[in-house]
Scaffold this motif. Structure first.
Motif, PDB file in Angstrom:
ATOM      1  N   GLU A  97       0.828  -1.217   0.028  1.00  0.00           N
ATOM      2  CA  GLU A  97       0.026   0.013  -0.054  1.00  0.00           C
ATOM      3  C   GLU A  97       0.924   0.991  -0.004  1.00  0.00           C
ATOM      4  O   GLU A  97       0.668   2.278  -0.803  1.00  0.00           O
ATOM      5  N   ASP A  98       2.017   1.128   0.684  1.00  0.00           N
ATOM      6  CA  ASP A  98       2.698   2.258   0.613  1.00  0.00           C
ATOM      7  C   ASP A  98       3.654   2.644  -0.413  1.00  0.00           C
ATOM      8  O   ASP A  98       4.375   3.496  -0.364  1.00  0.00           O
ATOM      9  N   ALA A  99       3.538   1.811  -1.265  1.00  0.00           N
ATOM     10  CA  ALA A  99       4.609   1.603  -2.544  1.00  0.00           C
ATOM     11  C   ALA A  99       3.802   2.297  -3.678  1.00  0.00           C
ATOM     12  O   ALA A  99       4.587   2.705  -4.912  1.00  0.00           O
ATOM     13  N   TRP A 100       2.478   2.558  -3.682  1.00  0.00           N
ATOM     14  CA  TRP A 100       1.786   2.818  -4.858  1.00  0.00           C
ATOM     15  C   TRP A 100       2.220   4.372  -5.224  1.00  0.00           C
ATOM     16  O   TRP A 100       2.525   5.114  -4.495  1.00  0.00           O
ATOM     17  N   PRO A 101       2.415   4.611  -6.484  1.00  0.00           N
ATOM     18  CA  PRO A 101       2.914   5.855  -7.034  1.00  0.00           C
ATOM     19  C   PRO A 101       1.676   6.871  -7.024  1.00  0.00           C
ATOM     20  O   PRO A 101       1.259   7.341  -7.932  1.00  0.00           O
ATOM     21  N   GLU A 102       1.589   7.185  -5.583  1.00  0.00           N
ATOM     22  CA  GLU A 102       0.398   8.239  -5.713  1.00  0.00           C
ATOM     23  C   GLU A 102       0.919   9.016  -4.215  1.00  0.00           C
ATOM     24  O   GLU A 102       1.188   8.019  -3.226  1.00  0.00           O
ATOM     25  N   TRP A 103       0.456  10.195  -4.062  1.00  0.00           N
ATOM     26  CA  TRP A 103       0.582  10.816  -2.782  1.00  0.00           C
ATOM     27  C   TRP A 103      -0.498  11.741  -2.451  1.00  0.00           C
ATOM     28  O   TRP A 103      -0.273  12.850  -2.470  1.00  0.00           O
ATOM     29  N   GLU A 104      -1.746  11.495  -2.171  1.00  0.00           N
ATOM     30  CA  GLU A 104      -2.848  12.383  -2.166  1.00  0.00           C
ATOM     31  C   GLU A 104      -2.750  13.023  -0.852  1.00  0.00           C
ATOM     32  O   GLU A 104      -2.959  14.302  -0.848  1.00  0.00           O
ATOM     33  N   SER A 105      -2.270  12.612   0.058  1.00  0.00           N
ATOM     34  CA  SER A 105      -2.119  13.399   1.354  1.00  0.00           C
ATOM     35  C   SER A 105      -1.140  14.630   1.263  1.00  0.00           C
ATOM     36  O   SER A 105      -1.139  15.574   2.157  1.00  0.00           O
ATOM     37  N   LEU A 106      -0.348  14.603   0.355  1.00  0.00           N
ATOM     38  CA  LEU A 106       0.628  15.619   0.099  1.00  0.00           C
ATOM     39  C   LEU A 106      -0.130  17.078  -0.047  1.00  0.00           C
ATOM     40  O   LEU A 106       0.337  18.066   0.394  1.00  0.00           O
ATOM     41  N   ASP A 107      -1.299  17.091  -0.824  1.00  0.00           N
ATOM     42  CA  ASP A 107      -2.233  18.034  -1.073  1.00  0.00           C
ATOM     43  C   ASP A 107      -2.751  18.744   0.102  1.00  0.00           C
ATOM     44  O   ASP A 107      -3.384  19.630   0.053  1.00  0.00           O
ATOM     45  N   TYR A 108      -2.958  18.043   1.107  1.00  0.00           N
ATOM     46  CA  TYR A 108      -3.460  18.280   2.388  1.00  0.00           C
ATOM     47  C   TYR A 108      -2.678  18.753   3.411  1.00  0.00           C
ATOM     48  O   TYR A 108      -3.160  19.368   4.439  1.00  0.00           O
ATOM     49  N   VAL A 109      -1.330  18.480   3.471  1.00  0.00           N
ATOM     50  CA  VAL A 109      -0.612  18.635   4.429  1.00  0.00           C
ATOM     51  C   VAL A 109      -0.540  20.166   5.142  1.00  0.00           C
ATOM     52  O   VAL A 109      -0.523  20.482   6.269  1.00  0.00           O
ATOM     53  N   ALA A 110      -0.532  21.196   4.112  1.00  0.00           N
ATOM     54  CA  ALA A 110      -0.465  22.481   4.445  1.00  0.00           C
ATOM     55  C   ALA A 110      -1.764  23.034   5.014  1.00  0.00           C
ATOM     56  O   ALA A 110      -1.829  23.617   6.098  1.00  0.00           O
ATOM     57  N   GLY A 111      -3.080  22.392   4.793  1.00  0.00           N
ATOM     58  CA  GLY A 111      -4.295  22.774   5.428  1.00  0.00           C
ATOM     59  C   GLY A 111      -4.271  22.122   6.664  1.00  0.00           C
ATOM     60  O   GLY A 111      -4.796  22.920   7.484  1.00  0.00           O
ATOM     61  N   GLU A 112      -4.012  20.920   6.764  1.00  0.00           N
ATOM     62  CA  GLU A 112      -3.780  20.310   8.229  1.00  0.00           C
ATOM     63  C   GLU A 112      -2.908  21.277   9.141  1.00  0.00           C
ATOM     64  O   GLU A 112      -3.308  21.300  10.165  1.00  0.00           O
ATOM     65  N   ALA A 113      -1.698  21.631   8.691  1.00  0.00           N
ATOM     66  CA  ALA A 113      -0.863  22.526   9.587  1.00  0.00           C
ATOM     67  C   ALA A 113      -1.365  23.843   9.793  1.00  0.00           C
ATOM     68  O   ALA A 113      -1.552  24.501  10.953  1.00  0.00           O
ATOM     69  N   PHE A 114      -2.162  24.425   8.731  1.00  0.00           N
ATOM     70  CA  PHE A 114      -2.913  25.792   8.956  1.00  0.00           C
ATOM     71  C   PHE A 114      -3.934  25.598  10.161  1.00  0.00           C
ATOM     72  O   PHE A 114      -4.141  26.364  10.844  1.00  0.00           O
ATOM     73  N   GLU A 115      -4.818  24.408   9.875  1.00  0.00           N
ATOM     74  CA  GLU A 115      -5.864  24.204  11.006  1.00  0.00           C
ATOM     75  C   GLU A 115      -5.393  23.960  12.505  1.00  0.00           C
ATOM     76  O   GLU A 115      -5.825  24.374  13.401  1.00  0.00           O
ATOM     77  N   GLU A 116      -4.245  23.349  12.331  1.00  0.00           N
ATOM     78  CA  GLU A 116      -3.536  22.970  13.604  1.00  0.00           C
ATOM     79  C   GLU A 116      -3.323  24.136  14.381  1.00  0.00           C
ATOM     80  O   GLU A 116      -3.527  24.265  15.652  1.00  0.00           O
ATOM     81  N   LEU A 117      -2.772  25.110  13.802  1.00  0.00           N
ATOM     82  CA  LEU A 117      -2.204  26.435  14.289  1.00  0.00           C
ATOM     83  C   LEU A 117      -3.303  27.291  14.430  1.00  0.00           C
ATOM     84  O   LEU A 117      -3.163  28.385  15.417  1.00  0.00           O
TER      85      LEU A 117
END
Length: 194
Positions: free
Chosen positions: A119-139
């Motif tokens: 599962e962690d080897a699939w050539p896709e990284w959807e969660s990269l698009d959300y990381v900034a939003g998650e950091a912003f929300e955390e702050l």
């Protein structure tokens, strides 16, 4: 945040860990240490890095790798995965999508049915698009805070692929061999039967 800092974060996450979830966690930890405008800038730089990858030629490469089934969502997440490979790889792939054949992560998948891919080897990284939003929300505690901040700056980022260039059928083996010779050997597809 400038482009060099953005790439240092992306490549730093890769050095930190190869698991996409742990990479996102590391990136989130780095982003929450930064001022909010830098988190907003990270998101815009992410899409600036992704944009040159939004081509029909790369979509064909993704379709080849993914066994002939690459939806618009799959291609979107694939583009973020390529960004996650680092600046030099992005430059090579923009110039020649067949350069993906040199990516060791894909070399480990070649010749194996996709059902057997970890599962962690699939050539896709959807969660990269959300990381900034998650950091912003955390702050800030604001669930849609990043989107609101982007909108306040007049920045509208796409949320789906809008590929440029010429579309072609990667299942046409002669065309695939001409356009993506190495990838079509690594991930051969049956001819499309109409």
């Amino acid at each position: 945040m400038d482009e060099d800092t953005f790439w240092a974060l992306i490549e730093g996450s890769q050095r930190h860990d190869h698991d996409p979830d742990r990479r996102v966690q590391w990136l989130r930890e780095q982003l929450v240490r930064r001022p909010l405008p830098e988190i907003v800038r990270f998101q815009t730089l992410l899409h600036e890095a992704r944009r040159p990858l939004d081509t029909w030629e790369l979509w064909a490469a993704a379709e080849c790798i993914l066994g002939g089934w690459c939806s618009d969502d799959s291609f979107w997440y694939f583009q973020f995965w390529v960004v996650g490979l680092g600046r030099e790889t992005v430059r090579k792939v923009v110039a020649d999508p067949d350069a993906l054949a040199e990516v060791s992560e894909l070399g480990r998948l070649a010749g194996r049915p996709s059902q057997a891919w970890p599962e962690d080897a699939w050539p896709e990284w959807e969660s990269l698009d959300y990381v900034a939003g998650e950091a912003f929300e955390e702050l800030t505690g604001e669930e849609d805070g990043l989107e609101d901040a982007l909108e306040a700056e007049g920045i509208e980022l796409p949320c789906n692929p809008e590929p440029e260039g010429e579309t072609w059928d990667v299942r046409n083996s002669a065309e695939a061999a001409r356009r993506l010779p190495r990838l079509s050997r690594m991930f051969p597809l049956p001819e499309r039967v109409d």
